[in-house]
Design a protein around this motif. Structure first.
Motif, mmCIF file in Angstrom:
data_model
loop_
_atom_site.group_PDB
_atom_site.id
_atom_site.type_symbol
_atom_site.label_atom_id
_atom_site.label_comp_id
_atom_site.label_asym_id
_atom_site.label_seq_id
_atom_site.Cartn_x
_atom_site.Cartn_y
_atom_site.Cartn_z
ATOM 1 N N CYS A 309 0.823 -1.216 0.000
ATOM 2 C CA CYS A 309 0.000 0.000 0.000
ATOM 3 C C CYS A 309 0.856 1.264 0.000
ATOM 4 C CB CYS A 309 -0.934 0.000 1.205
ATOM 5 S SG CYS A 309 -2.269 -1.213 1.109
ATOM 6 N N CYS A 390 -7.255 -1.121 1.046
ATOM 7 C CA CYS A 390 -7.367 -0.203 -0.091
ATOM 8 C C CYS A 390 -8.339 0.966 0.112
ATOM 9 C CB CYS A 390 -7.729 -0.978 -1.365
ATOM 10 S SG CYS A 390 -6.259 -1.561 -2.249
ATOM 11 N N LEU A 393 -6.358 3.476 1.721
ATOM 12 C CA LEU A 393 -5.378 3.969 0.753
ATOM 13 C C LEU A 393 -6.014 4.997 -0.166
ATOM 14 C CD1 LEU A 393 -2.666 3.883 -0.735
ATOM 15 C CD2 LEU A 393 -3.475 1.839 -1.940
#
Length: 495
Positions: A309, A390, A393
């Motif tokens: 990430c 995610c 992120l």
């Protein structure tokens, strides 16, 4: 609007930043027509700066990312060690050197706007001297990285592997010390494309060197990081050769001048220190995320997921850093040239463009969340962990579309001291304690830690937005004039 008034605006839109200030000051032209023409001018200037700057930072980050990929292909343990060495130790030097180098960004940008061209070369030499000396104690941290990592709770096996990776990065410290001043020196003159070409060529060489050192010579983690150091030195040499041979730098680089370079170094150290504190507090903030994650249960999986990430975030962050550089140059040049309206307008345009691009990037990351990790490692457990992270992120990417640009504005104006105080409050009083609370007390693990980090970044972004858009740009022009008079070597010699 009639045809006679349209033609001058179209012609004006093809001119330069001096025309931008005149256009924004022309109250007789209808507002929409003024903004349309001004946007054309600013977007043209921004594109010429931001596009190659983004390319430079993307390529430089791609070199670092490829090093982690080479490490990851050796095994999950090696990927985690490279991530810890990179995020836990190497980013310390990167943040410190980049931060101290931003003093050159402020001074060179404003000096170039004020047409004090000879001072750019003096600032370059002063900054290189200061950063090279700073690199000596920083290298000690690299040498003693293993006991440092163990002392903050990392396992002996992980710290040992990370230290091997870090040892190969020691030459990179001194490449940073010269590269960042050169980079800011060129950017202040809107010379960005040559650096992009040099970086692109170096990336190809870097991949070849990495392959040979890791696989052919069997040097493992040490070979992967050493190849990265060598590649950074290739970039430094390439850029310096360009400065020596280019006609575009004749007015700003007049050779080494030890007297001028060392004259006023202590004042330069103080300004560089303020710049370093501002950017180090930002860089170390995400570095701390990785260090804290190493204290969780099953740290290898947490570090592997974070490595993927952070690599993706780091790559996309380079787009924002390119806009950061463009914002710093545009604002610094306009303030130095005495164009307050153009400086304010530049801030609006560059922030808007960077934000839109960041939203698109975040959407792409969410779309490919299940497959991103396979570029780094083949582990299915890591892939699932990355997919789970995610959404966080994506939020980070969107914030990064605004925050670095505002930091670039701060550098262009010389607000580093103020931003340092904001960073301390938002990052270290709010973000990290909240991350600890969510990650450990509420057992949310790495997601909780990262959520706290995002909260601190979001608060800092809102404060910088408020401060930037309430700025009195006429006062900034006055401050720039005083600063340039103070730093002008002719004035110093008279005193």
């Amino acid at each position: 609007m009639d045809g006679e008034s349209q033609t001058p605006l179209l012609v004006l839109a093809e001119h330069n930043d001096a025309d931008l200030e005149r256009l924004l000051s022309d109250t007789e032209t209808p507002f929409i027509s003024r903004m349309t023409a001004a946007s054309c001018i600013e977007l043209n200037l921004l594109y010429k700066l931001a596009a190659p700057a983004v390319m430079v930072y993307l390529i430089n980050n791609a070199m670092s990312m490829s090093t982690r990929i080479f490490s990851g292909q050796l095994g999950n343990m090696e990927l985690a060690a490279a991530s810890l060495g990179n995020q836990g130790i190497q980013l310390f030097a990167y943040g410190l050197m980049l931060g101290m180098g931003s003093a050159v960004e402020t001074l060179c940008g404003q000096a170039f706007g004020a047409h004090k061209f000879d001072m750019l070369g003096v600032y370059l030499q002063r900054s290189s001297i200061v950063l090279l000396v700073t690199g000596i104690p920083v290298s000690m941290i690299y040498i003693f990285s293993k006991p440092i990592l163990i002392s903050i709770g990392q396992s002996t096996s992980m710290a040992s592997a990370a230290a091997v990776f870090v040892y190969g990065l020691i030459p990179q410290i001194f490449a940073y010390a010269i590269n960042f001043p050169i980079q800011k020196f060129l950017q202040a003159q809107s010379i960005v494309a040559p650096s992009a070409y040099i970086s692109a060529g170096t990336l190809v060489v870097h991949l070849i060197i990495s392959w040979m050192m890791v696989y052919k010579l069997g040097l493992g983690l040490f070979g992967a990081s050493l190849s990265l150091s060598l590649s950074w030195w290739i970039i430094v040499v390439g850029q310096f050769v360009y400065i020596l041979r280019s006609d575009r730098c004749k007015a700003t680089w007049r050779g080494f001048n030890p007297k001028e370079a060392f004259d006023g170094v202590w004042e330069f150290v103080k300004l560089s220190s303020g710049s370093a504190v501002m950017l180090c507090l930002e860089t170390w903030y995400f570095q701390i995320l990785v260090l804290i994650a190493g204290l969780l249960d099953n740290p290898e999986l947490s570090l592997d997921a974070l490595s993927v990430c952070s690599s993706v975030n780091g790559l996309l962050f380079m787009v924002s850093v390119g806009f950061n550089a463009a914002a710093s140059v545009r604002v610094g040049n306009e303030v130095g040239a005495g164009h307050p309206k153009a400086a304010a307008f530049s801030v609006v345009i560059v922030t808007s463009v960077s934000f839109v691009i960041a939203v698109v990037e975040a959407g792409i990351v969410l779309w490919g969340r299940h497959v991103i990790s396979y570029a780094f490692t083949s582990g299915e457990r890591v892939a699932n962990a990355v997919s789970d992270l995610c959404p966080l992120l994506a939020v980070t990417i969107v914030l990064n579309g605004i925050q670095p640009v505002l930091s670039g504005v701060a550098v262009g104006c010389g607000w580093q001291g103020y931003v340092a105080y904001v960073n301390v409050g938002c990052y270290y009083v709010v973000g990290i304690p909240l991350g600890f609370l969510l990650g450990f007390h509420f057992n949310l693990g790495v997601k909780g830690i990262w959520s706290g980090i995002i909260a601190g970044t979001g608060m800092q972004t809102l404060i910088l937005l408020y401060s930037t858009f309430r700025t009195d740009w006429n006062k900034e022009v006055e401050k720039s004039n005083k600063r340039l008079d103070k730093w002008d070597h002719a004035n110093l010699l008279k005193k």
